[in-house]
Design a protein around this motif. Sequence first.
Motif, PDB file in Angstrom:
ATOM      1  N   TYR A  56      -5.716  -9.216   5.698  1.00 15.85           N
ATOM      2  CA  TYR A  56      -5.462  -8.339   4.566  1.00 15.85           C
ATOM      3  C   TYR A  56      -3.957  -8.172   4.337  1.00 15.85           C
ATOM      4  CZ  TYR A  56     -10.334  -6.918   5.290  1.00 15.85           C
ATOM      5  OH  TYR A  56     -11.700  -6.891   5.463  1.00 15.85           O
ATOM      6  N   SER A  57      -3.579  -7.996   3.078  1.00 12.16           N
ATOM      7  CA  SER A  57      -2.174  -7.773   2.753  1.00 12.16           C
ATOM      8  C   SER A  57      -1.756  -6.379   3.191  1.00 12.16           C
ATOM      9  CB  SER A  57      -1.950  -7.933   1.248  1.00 12.16           C
ATOM     10  OG  SER A  57      -2.573  -6.861   0.541  1.00 12.16           O
ATOM     11  N   ALA A  58      -0.447  -6.201   3.387  1.00 13.29           N
ATOM     12  CA  ALA A  58       0.058  -4.883   3.761  1.00 13.29           C
ATOM     13  C   ALA A  58      -0.251  -3.854   2.680  1.00 13.29           C
ATOM     14  CB  ALA A  58       1.562  -4.954   4.006  1.00 13.29           C
ATOM     15  N   THR A  59      -0.257  -4.284   1.417  1.00 12.18           N
ATOM     16  CA  THR A  59      -0.578  -3.361   0.329  1.00 12.18           C
ATOM     17  C   THR A  59      -2.021  -2.877   0.428  1.00 12.18           C
ATOM     18  OG1 THR A  59       1.025  -4.428  -1.139  1.00 12.18           O
ATOM     19  CG2 THR A  59      -0.704  -3.095  -2.174  1.00 12.18           C
ATOM     20  N   SER A  60      -2.950  -3.809   0.674  1.00 10.09           N
ATOM     21  CA  SER A  60      -4.357  -3.419   0.819  1.00 10.09           C
ATOM     22  C   SER A  60      -4.540  -2.491   2.007  1.00 10.09           C
ATOM     23  CB  SER A  60      -5.225  -4.662   0.984  1.00 10.09           C
ATOM     24  OG  SER A  60      -5.160  -5.492  -0.155  1.00 10.09           O
ATOM     25  N   ILE A  61      -3.861  -2.791   3.097  1.00  9.58           N
ATOM     26  CA  ILE A  61      -3.987  -1.972   4.308  1.00  9.58           C
ATOM     27  C   ILE A  61      -3.424  -0.575   4.062  1.00  9.58           C
ATOM     28  CG2 ILE A  61      -3.122  -1.717   6.670  1.00  9.58           C
ATOM     29  CD1 ILE A  61      -3.319  -4.799   6.883  1.00  9.58           C
ATOM     30  N   PHE A  80      -3.489   1.267   1.396  1.00 11.93           N
ATOM     31  CA  PHE A  80      -4.470   2.125   0.735  1.00 11.93           C
ATOM     32  C   PHE A  80      -5.716   2.328   1.603  1.00 11.93           C
ATOM     33  CE2 PHE A  80      -2.221   0.105  -2.975  1.00 11.93           C
ATOM     34  CZ  PHE A  80      -1.497   1.238  -3.300  1.00 11.93           C
ATOM     35  N   GLU A  81      -6.034   1.345   2.420  1.00 13.25           N
ATOM     36  CA  GLU A  81      -7.216   1.432   3.283  1.00 13.25           C
ATOM     37  C   GLU A  81      -7.088   2.574   4.282  1.00 13.25           C
ATOM     38  OE1 GLU A  81     -10.942   0.357   4.900  1.00 13.25           O
ATOM     39  OE2 GLU A  81      -9.960  -0.326   3.060  1.00 13.25           O
ATOM     40  N   VAL A  82      -5.881   2.824   4.750  1.00 12.49           N
ATOM     41  CA  VAL A  82      -5.701   3.861   5.774  1.00 12.49           C
ATOM     42  C   VAL A  82      -5.225   5.192   5.199  1.00 12.49           C
ATOM     43  CG1 VAL A  82      -5.262   2.155   7.568  1.00 12.49           C
ATOM     44  CG2 VAL A  82      -3.322   3.158   6.328  1.00 12.49           C
ATOM     45  N   GLY A  83      -5.263   5.338   3.869  1.00 11.28           N
ATOM     46  CA  GLY A  83      -5.037   6.657   3.291  1.00 11.28           C
ATOM     47  C   GLY A  83      -3.693   6.919   2.665  1.00 11.28           C
ATOM     48  N   TYR A  84      -2.820   5.899   2.581  1.00 11.75           N
ATOM     49  CA  TYR A  84      -1.543   6.100   1.904  1.00 11.75           C
ATOM     50  C   TYR A  84      -1.692   5.826   0.414  1.00 11.75           C
ATOM     51  CZ  TYR A  84       1.168   6.574   6.208  1.00 11.75           C
ATOM     52  OH  TYR A  84       1.684   7.034   7.387  1.00 11.75           O
ATOM     53  N   SER A  85      -0.903   6.533  -0.394  1.00 10.97           N
ATOM     54  CA  SER A  85      -0.933   6.312  -1.839  1.00 10.97           C
ATOM     55  C   SER A  85       0.327   5.615  -2.336  1.00 10.97           C
ATOM     56  CB  SER A  85      -1.097   7.645  -2.573  1.00 10.97           C
ATOM     57  OG  SER A  85      -0.046   8.544  -2.226  1.00 10.97           O
ATOM     58  N   SER A  86       1.315   5.435  -1.449  1.00 10.39           N
ATOM     59  CA  SER A  86       2.575   4.793  -1.816  1.00 10.39           C
ATOM     60  C   SER A  86       2.897   3.688  -0.821  1.00 10.39           C
ATOM     61  CB  SER A  86       3.708   5.826  -1.832  1.00 10.39           C
ATOM     62  OG  SER A  86       4.971   5.199  -1.830  1.00 10.39           O
ATOM     63  N   PHE A 135       4.507   4.115   2.997  1.00 11.54           N
ATOM     64  CA  PHE A 135       3.805   3.516   4.131  1.00 11.54           C
ATOM     65  C   PHE A 135       4.714   2.572   4.899  1.00 11.54           C
ATOM     66  CE2 PHE A 135       1.627  -0.476   5.388  1.00 11.54           C
ATOM     67  CZ  PHE A 135       0.982  -0.002   6.523  1.00 11.54           C
ATOM     68  N   THR A 136       5.415   1.679   4.191  1.00 11.12           N
ATOM     69  CA  THR A 136       6.272   0.695   4.854  1.00 11.12           C
ATOM     70  C   THR A 136       7.392   1.368   5.630  1.00 11.12           C
ATOM     71  OG1 THR A 136       5.792  -0.913   3.111  1.00 11.12           O
ATOM     72  CG2 THR A 136       7.725  -1.334   4.480  1.00 11.12           C
ATOM     73  N   ARG A 137       7.991   2.401   5.034  1.00 12.66           N
ATOM     74  CA  ARG A 137       9.084   3.102   5.711  1.00 12.66           C
ATOM     75  C   ARG A 137       8.594   3.810   6.965  1.00 12.66           C
ATOM     76  NH1 ARG A 137      10.210   8.226   5.458  1.00 12.66           N
ATOM     77  NH2 ARG A 137       8.983   8.529   3.547  1.00 12.66           N
ATOM     78  N   GLN A 138       7.486   4.535   6.855  1.00 14.28           N
ATOM     79  CA  GLN A 138       6.977   5.264   8.011  1.00 14.28           C
ATOM     80  C   GLN A 138       6.498   4.310   9.105  1.00 14.28           C
ATOM     81  OE1 GLN A 138       4.305   8.553   7.138  1.00 14.28           O
ATOM     82  NE2 GLN A 138       5.319   8.939   5.188  1.00 14.28           N
ATOM     83  N   PHE A 139       5.879   3.217   8.707  1.00 17.16           N
ATOM     84  CA  PHE A 139       5.420   2.237   9.689  1.00 17.16           C
ATOM     85  C   PHE A 139       6.610   1.667  10.459  1.00 17.16           C
ATOM     86  CE2 PHE A 139       4.083  -1.843  11.315  1.00 17.16           C
ATOM     87  CZ  PHE A 139       2.750  -1.666  11.656  1.00 17.16           C
TER      88      PHE A 139
END
Length: 289
Positions: free
Chosen positions: A93-98, A100-106, A110-114
Motif C-alpha cells: 500500500y502507498s503511504a497515502t493510503s496507509i 488514511f487507513e490508520v486515522g490521519y486526515s492529513s 502523518f509524514t511529519r509525525q511518523f
Amino acid sequence: MSTACALPAGPRVPPPCRERTAASRRRSVEEAIGAMRERLGEPLSLPAIARTAASSPYHFDRVFRQVTGMPPFRFLAALRLDAARRLLLTTPYSATSICFEVGYSSVGSFTRQFAEAVGMPPARLRGFAAAGTGPAALSRVPDVVDAPAAARGGLAGVVRAPDGFAGAIFVGVFTTPLPSGRPRACALLREGGPFHVGPLPDGEYHVFAAGMAAAPGAPPARVLLQDDALRAAAGPVEVRGGEAPRPVELALRPRDPVDPPILVSLPVLLAERLSGGAGDGTRPHPPAS
C-alpha cells in the motif's frame, strides 16, 4: 454478599481488595486498548473509548494514566503510527493510503509525525527494509557496544537480561514515558550489565531499555517491527546538578498488553552508530522538535 471491598479507601483497605481493584482497572484498560486497535481508522473520542471500559470519561482517563503512564490519546497516536509502520513493511500500500487507513486526515501531518517518532519518513523506512540494513546492523553489534563507564554525571544503572540472551540491548533516555523520537542520550550493550549515559541537562526523564535478540536470517520487516524485543522502563528519574541521585535498575521482560509500542526504530539508531552518524555514540542526533 461479601463486603470486604466496601471498606473506605486508605491504609485500612485489605491488600486483597486493593489487588482486585488494580486487576479490574487493568482489565478495563486492556479492553480499551483492544478497542483502539480495532478502530484505529475511526475518529475516536474520549467518551467513546471510555464506554468500551464501562467507565465515565474522567474516571477512565485517570485510570488509563495510572496503568500506562500516559493519556489515552497519546497511546492511541502511538498505536496508529505503529500500525502504519506495520503496513509499510508488510504490504504494498502507498503511504497515502496507509495514512488514511490508520486515522490521519492529513498526509503532511502523518509524514511529519511518523518521521519524528520512528526516525525516518515512510519512504525511507521501506528503502531501509529493502536494503536489509536492520538485520545487517544487528549482526555487527559487537563492533559498536559501549564499554561500561565509570564517569560521573548523567545517569548510571544496570540492565538485567534473561539467561541466555544474545543480541543488542539499547538503553535510551526520553522526556516522556513513550519511547518515541530521538533519545536524549543512549547506550548500547551486548549483554546485561552496567551502563552510563550522559551528560544530561537537569530535568525529569524516563529510562527505557530494549533487548533485540540476534536472529540470523530474520526478515527485515520482523527486525524493524521490533515485536520480539524485550523491554524495561523506569521513571520519572530526576537529574539535578547534572546527575541522577541513584542508579537505575532495569529488568528486561516480554511486552505487556498495556505497554505502548516502541516507536523509535532501534535498528536505525544502530545503523547510524555503525556509520558514525551519531558522533561518539552516547549522544544521538538532537530529538526532533
